[in-house]
Design a protein around this motif. Sequence first.
Motif, PDB file in Angstrom:
ATOM      1  N   SER A 169      24.189  17.820  45.819  1.00 57.99           N
ATOM      2  CA  SER A 169      24.584  16.441  46.074  1.00 57.99           C
ATOM      3  C   SER A 169      25.039  15.791  44.768  1.00 57.99           C
ATOM      4  N   ARG A 170      25.400  14.532  44.823  1.00 56.52           N
ATOM      5  CA  ARG A 170      25.814  13.813  43.617  1.00 56.52           C
ATOM      6  C   ARG A 170      24.950  12.583  43.446  1.00 56.52           C
ATOM      7  N   PRO A 171      24.746  12.154  42.184  1.00 57.58           N
ATOM      8  CA  PRO A 171      24.053  10.878  41.988  1.00 57.58           C
ATOM      9  C   PRO A 171      24.968   9.723  42.426  1.00 57.58           C
ATOM     10  N   VAL A 206      36.036  12.901  47.621  1.00 63.24           N
ATOM     11  CA  VAL A 206      35.411  14.223  47.698  1.00 63.24           C
ATOM     12  C   VAL A 206      34.647  14.572  46.412  1.00 63.24           C
ATOM     13  N   ALA A 207      35.279  14.311  45.259  1.00 63.30           N
ATOM     14  CA  ALA A 207      34.693  14.786  43.998  1.00 63.30           C
ATOM     15  C   ALA A 207      33.392  14.088  43.620  1.00 63.30           C
ATOM     16  N   PHE A 208      33.256  12.798  43.929  1.00 55.84           N
ATOM     17  CA  PHE A 208      32.101  12.044  43.434  1.00 55.84           C
ATOM     18  C   PHE A 208      31.066  11.717  44.510  1.00 55.84           C
ATOM     19  N   LEU A 221      35.460  15.673  55.003  1.00 55.20           N
ATOM     20  CA  LEU A 221      36.497  15.159  54.095  1.00 55.20           C
ATOM     21  C   LEU A 221      36.985  16.261  53.171  1.00 55.20           C
ATOM     22  N   ARG A 222      36.039  17.061  52.683  1.00 57.53           N
ATOM     23  CA  ARG A 222      36.397  18.138  51.763  1.00 57.53           C
ATOM     24  C   ARG A 222      37.332  19.141  52.453  1.00 57.53           C
ATOM     25  N   LYS A 223      37.005  19.397  53.722  1.00 54.53           N
ATOM     26  CA  LYS A 223      37.833  20.346  54.477  1.00 54.53           C
ATOM     27  C   LYS A 223      39.265  19.804  54.604  1.00 54.53           C
ATOM     28  N   ILE A 224      39.360  18.523  54.976  1.00 48.34           N
ATOM     29  CA  ILE A 224      40.681  17.908  55.126  1.00 48.34           C
ATOM     30  C   ILE A 224      41.442  17.983  53.800  1.00 48.34           C
ATOM     31  N   PHE A 225      40.715  17.638  52.725  1.00 48.11           N
ATOM     32  CA  PHE A 225      41.316  17.610  51.393  1.00 48.11           C
ATOM     33  C   PHE A 225      41.874  18.983  51.017  1.00 48.11           C
ATOM     34  N   MET A 226      41.041  20.002  51.205  1.00 49.83           N
ATOM     35  CA  MET A 226      41.444  21.351  50.786  1.00 49.83           C
ATOM     36  C   MET A 226      42.562  21.891  51.678  1.00 49.83           C
ATOM     37  N   LEU A 256      42.690  11.542  39.063  1.00 46.56           N
ATOM     38  CA  LEU A 256      41.752  11.860  37.980  1.00 46.56           C
ATOM     39  C   LEU A 256      41.671  13.357  37.733  1.00 46.56           C
ATOM     40  N   GLY A 257      41.615  14.109  38.834  1.00 41.87           N
ATOM     41  CA  GLY A 257      41.464  15.568  38.715  1.00 41.87           C
ATOM     42  C   GLY A 257      42.622  16.199  37.980  1.00 41.87           C
ATOM     43  N   GLY A 258      43.830  15.660  38.203  1.00 38.74           N
ATOM     44  CA  GLY A 258      45.000  16.369  37.709  1.00 38.74           C
ATOM     45  C   GLY A 258      45.617  15.831  36.442  1.00 38.74           C
ATOM     46  N   SER A 259      45.151  14.712  35.909  1.00 37.71           N
ATOM     47  CA  SER A 259      45.868  14.170  34.751  1.00 37.71           C
ATOM     48  C   SER A 259      45.238  14.596  33.427  1.00 37.71           C
ATOM     49  N   ASP A 260      44.165  13.913  32.999  1.00 38.41           N
ATOM     50  CA  ASP A 260      43.582  14.195  31.672  1.00 38.41           C
ATOM     51  C   ASP A 260      43.046  15.617  31.538  1.00 38.41           C
ATOM     52  N   THR A 261      42.509  16.165  32.636  1.00 36.72           N
ATOM     53  CA  THR A 261      41.961  17.517  32.579  1.00 36.72           C
ATOM     54  C   THR A 261      43.017  18.497  32.070  1.00 36.72           C
ATOM     55  N   SER A 262      44.209  18.430  32.690  1.00 34.61           N
ATOM     56  CA  SER A 262      45.260  19.381  32.315  1.00 34.61           C
ATOM     57  C   SER A 262      45.793  19.088  30.923  1.00 34.61           C
ATOM     58  N   ALA A 307      44.416  17.511  28.353  1.00 32.52           N
ATOM     59  CA  ALA A 307      43.458  17.790  27.266  1.00 32.52           C
ATOM     60  C   ALA A 307      43.325  19.300  27.047  1.00 32.52           C
ATOM     61  N   THR A 308      43.370  20.086  28.136  1.00 29.56           N
ATOM     62  CA  THR A 308      43.281  21.545  27.989  1.00 29.56           C
ATOM     63  C   THR A 308      44.500  22.066  27.216  1.00 29.56           C
ATOM     64  N   LEU A 309      45.685  21.549  27.569  1.00 22.88           N
ATOM     65  CA  LEU A 309      46.901  21.965  26.853  1.00 22.88           C
ATOM     66  C   LEU A 309      46.816  21.597  25.371  1.00 22.88           C
ATOM     67  N   LEU A 336      30.319  19.086  33.589  1.00 31.21           N
ATOM     68  CA  LEU A 336      30.845  19.100  34.962  1.00 31.21           C
ATOM     69  C   LEU A 336      30.649  17.721  35.591  1.00 31.21           C
ATOM     70  N   VAL A 337      30.778  17.635  36.898  1.00 30.55           N
ATOM     71  CA  VAL A 337      30.455  16.369  37.560  1.00 30.55           C
ATOM     72  C   VAL A 337      28.962  16.489  37.884  1.00 30.55           C
ATOM     73  N   HIS A 338      28.166  15.522  37.425  1.00 26.64           N
ATOM     74  CA  HIS A 338      26.710  15.657  37.599  1.00 26.64           C
ATOM     75  C   HIS A 338      26.343  15.900  39.062  1.00 26.64           C
TER      76      HIS A 338
HETATM   77  C1  HEM Z   1      42.179  21.902  33.662  1.00 28.42           C
HETATM   78  C2  HEM Z   1      42.136  21.318  34.846  1.00 28.42           C
HETATM   79  C3  HEM Z   1      40.888  20.937  35.585  1.00 28.42           C
HETATM   80  C4  HEM Z   1      39.577  20.991  35.198  1.00 28.42           C
HETATM   81  C5  HEM Z   1      38.997  21.454  33.871  1.00 28.42           C
HETATM   82  C6  HEM Z   1      38.778  20.517  36.322  1.00 28.42           C
HETATM   83  C7  HEM Z   1      37.395  20.433  36.320  1.00 28.42           C
HETATM   84  C8  HEM Z   1      36.631  20.136  37.431  1.00 28.42           C
HETATM   85  C9  HEM Z   1      35.184  20.175  37.483  1.00 28.42           C
HETATM   86  C10 HEM Z   1      34.280  20.569  36.327  1.00 28.42           C
HETATM   87  C11 HEM Z   1      34.799  19.820  38.719  1.00 28.42           C
HETATM   88  C12 HEM Z   1      33.346  19.711  39.238  1.00 28.42           C
HETATM   89  C13 HEM Z   1      32.925  20.996  39.913  1.00 28.42           C
HETATM   90  C14 HEM Z   1      31.502  20.917  40.445  1.00 28.42           C
HETATM   91  O1  HEM Z   1      30.854  19.902  40.363  1.00 28.42           O
HETATM   92  O2  HEM Z   1      31.027  21.926  40.966  1.00 28.42           O
HETATM   93  C15 HEM Z   1      35.996  19.555  39.470  1.00 28.42           C
HETATM   94  C16 HEM Z   1      36.015  19.183  40.792  1.00 28.42           C
HETATM   95  C17 HEM Z   1      37.154  18.779  41.455  1.00 28.42           C
HETATM   96  N1  HEM Z   1      38.454  18.789  40.972  1.00 28.42           N
HETATM   97 FE1  HEM Z   1      39.033  19.529  39.189  1.00 28.42          FE
HETATM   98  N2  HEM Z   1      39.625  20.180  37.349  1.00 28.42           N
HETATM   99  C18 HEM Z   1      40.914  20.397  36.945  1.00 28.42           C
HETATM  100  C19 HEM Z   1      42.079  20.172  37.682  1.00 28.42           C
HETATM  101  C20 HEM Z   1      42.094  19.575  38.920  1.00 28.42           C
HETATM  102  C21 HEM Z   1      43.297  19.225  39.662  1.00 28.42           C
HETATM  103  C22 HEM Z   1      44.723  19.491  39.192  1.00 28.42           C
HETATM  104  C23 HEM Z   1      42.889  18.632  40.836  1.00 28.42           C
HETATM  105  C24 HEM Z   1      43.678  18.078  42.000  1.00 28.42           C
HETATM  106  C25 HEM Z   1      44.915  17.816  42.023  1.00 28.42           C
HETATM  107  C26 HEM Z   1      41.436  18.634  40.837  1.00 28.42           C
HETATM  108  C27 HEM Z   1      40.653  18.133  41.851  1.00 28.42           C
HETATM  109  C28 HEM Z   1      39.275  18.288  41.935  1.00 28.42           C
HETATM  110  C29 HEM Z   1      38.484  17.946  43.110  1.00 28.42           C
HETATM  111  C30 HEM Z   1      39.007  17.370  44.409  1.00 28.42           C
HETATM  112  C31 HEM Z   1      37.149  18.263  42.808  1.00 28.42           C
HETATM  113  C32 HEM Z   1      35.923  18.122  43.719  1.00 28.42           C
HETATM  114  C33 HEM Z   1      35.678  19.429  44.419  1.00 28.42           C
HETATM  115  C34 HEM Z   1      34.340  19.460  45.155  1.00 28.42           C
HETATM  116  O3  HEM Z   1      33.482  18.593  44.930  1.00 28.42           O
HETATM  117  O4  HEM Z   1      34.161  20.370  45.954  1.00 28.42           O
HETATM  118  N3  HEM Z   1      41.002  19.211  39.672  1.00 28.42           N
HETATM  119  N4  HEM Z   1      37.093  19.770  38.671  1.00 28.42           N
END
Ligand code: HEM
Length: 430
Positions: A116-118, A133-135, A145-150, A316-322, A324-326, A385-387
Amino acid sequence: VLTTTLHPFMAILVELVLPLLILLLLLPLIHVLLALLRGKNEAHRLKPKLPPGPRGLPVIGNLHQLGENPHHTLWELSQRYGPLMQLQLGRVPAIVVSSAQMAEEVMKTHDLKACSRPVPTSWKRLTYEFKDVAFSPYSSTWRELRKIFMVSLLNVKKVDGFRFVREEEVERLISLISSLASLEPINLSKLLHSFSNDIICRVAFGKSFRTVGEGPEENKFHRILRETQALLAEFFVADYFPWAGWVDVLAGRRDRLEKNFAQLDAFYEEVIETHADPNRAPDDKVDSLDVLLHLQKQDPHLTMDHLKGFLLDVLLGGSDTSSATLEFAMAELARNPRAMSKAQEEVRRMVGEKGKVGESDISEFRYLKCVVMETLRLHPVVPLLVHRETMHHININGYDIPAKTRVMVNALAIGREKASWEKPEEFIPE
Ligand code: HEM
């Protein structure tokens, strides 16, 4: 002495009966003592055996030990207290997982009880009370929701369908770099940030919101999103001391949160309105919001708030993550000339006569893939990760983890574990 001076019969009586009498008198006392001992053992047995961890201060617990970069401080602490470490963050009990083996226990063996998430203040507000889905905490709705999202947004076909966006933006970035390179030093961080933001905005809304005349990263939407990211990581006192939420109000954090929420919401409303416009050009390419609006027509359970929650995850998932990694990858290559020349050699060989490469060629870039993996190992951009939060009591290696414990998995520590890597601190893509 007494028995030698008594009549023999009396002496026998005293010798036999007296100890019995004393024993009888002591019995209730022994009974009480035994009961006390049993109680103590019982209490000892019921008291959870928590993992080791640093001693905290009264009231705040270990909060003061987190420091500016918690993933680094926690990594250092884990070297003293072990890969499963217990902390008390104000009122919140927490564990920190710092080895691959422990991560497997939490995220695989006990996944269902620890997934779960806090519910921190900012996550709750910015996700429209957990419509994303993520938080969001675990529930049957979350699973739907996760199913729809994926299935609808992140399936292979959809991701592949946006290839033209990525290829166009890569081409634009490269020509921008080559045109600027001869004139001035380039701020690659800014360019990469803007590059990944543009891609994700085009995927989500069909347009980049790039403003002509404004430098990279400077447009209004990027600024809103940056503040959203900052707020999601912000320390709200109420999350650790529920009785002291007024401190957040006095410190202006609540106002900041409300302002950012209103800006983000107004932005969503605007893009939703333009997408729902019946006069919109029919040949516009389908973006994520189109997909979501279409889904909403079929499923009345999906509200506008759900759509906005999904959009937040994508943005959020797709902007800074990518980006910063680059950025980390480029920094490591610049610091490691040997790896850089190997990567360059591969790129030149692959580009060859063609002049440029497309996404379909990427699987052939073996060394470049190793560079990316090695970058993620040394510099995980979401290091804790996400807590997570446990939903039930779990036992790992004899330690008790009660329900409602915050779980932080330290990817930085795992990537640098001495047991798994020969020279954990070095950048060796091979
Ligand atoms: C270098 C790129 C990325 C990194 C390092 C990253 C990292 C993460 C991490 C650490 C989590 C948490 C996993 C967990 O708690 O088990 C996560 C979840 C997630 N990320 Fe990313 N992510 C990246 C790119 C993306 C992109 C491009 C998208 C979507 C366009 C995305 C969408 C999501 C979503 C929807 C979740 C929640 C999944 C779930 O709870 O089942 N991420 N990501």
